[in-house]
Scaffold this motif. Structure first.
Motif, mmCIF file in Angstrom:
data_model
loop_
_atom_site.group_PDB
_atom_site.id
_atom_site.type_symbol
_atom_site.label_atom_id
_atom_site.label_comp_id
_atom_site.label_asym_id
_atom_site.label_seq_id
_atom_site.Cartn_x
_atom_site.Cartn_y
_atom_site.Cartn_z
ATOM 1 N N TYR A 9 0.974 -1.079 0.073
ATOM 2 C CA TYR A 9 -0.046 -0.007 0.020
ATOM 3 C C TYR A 9 0.954 1.201 0.061
ATOM 4 N N ASN A 12 -0.951 6.663 1.590
ATOM 5 C CA ASN A 12 -2.503 7.024 1.955
ATOM 6 C C ASN A 12 -3.070 5.744 2.154
ATOM 7 N N SER A 14 -3.758 3.330 -0.055
ATOM 8 C CA SER A 14 -4.162 2.712 -1.365
ATOM 9 C C SER A 14 -3.533 1.540 -1.606
ATOM 10 N N ARG A 29 -1.158 5.138 -9.774
ATOM 11 C CA ARG A 29 -2.084 6.073 -9.269
ATOM 12 C C ARG A 29 -2.044 7.416 -9.689
ATOM 13 N N GLY A 33 -5.448 9.678 -6.330
ATOM 14 C CA GLY A 33 -5.506 8.278 -5.777
ATOM 15 C C GLY A 33 -6.273 7.548 -6.848
#
Length: 57
Positions: A9, A12, A14, A29, A33
């Motif tokens: 990840y 953040n 994501s 991304r 995002g």
């Protein structure tokens, strides 16, 4: 038969990469995002996304 999977990840939270014994998936991304590029193993998956991030391929 043993199976495994890993997940990576960004700062953040994501998802940016996941892998198992069959495939490695990487996501690129943009600053907001939204996924803008996707790879399966070493192959780029040509996809397009609308303004709210839905895949429109």
């Amino acid at each position: 038969m043993k199976t495994w999977e890993t997940f990576c990840y960004d700062k953040n939270g994501s998802l940016i990469e996941t892998e198992n014994e069959h495939v490695k998936v990487k996501l690129e991304r943009d600053q907001s995002g939204q996924v803008i590029k996707e790879w399966h193993n070493d192959y780029f998956i040509a996809s397009s996304y609308d303004e709210i991030g839905n895949r429109s391929q």
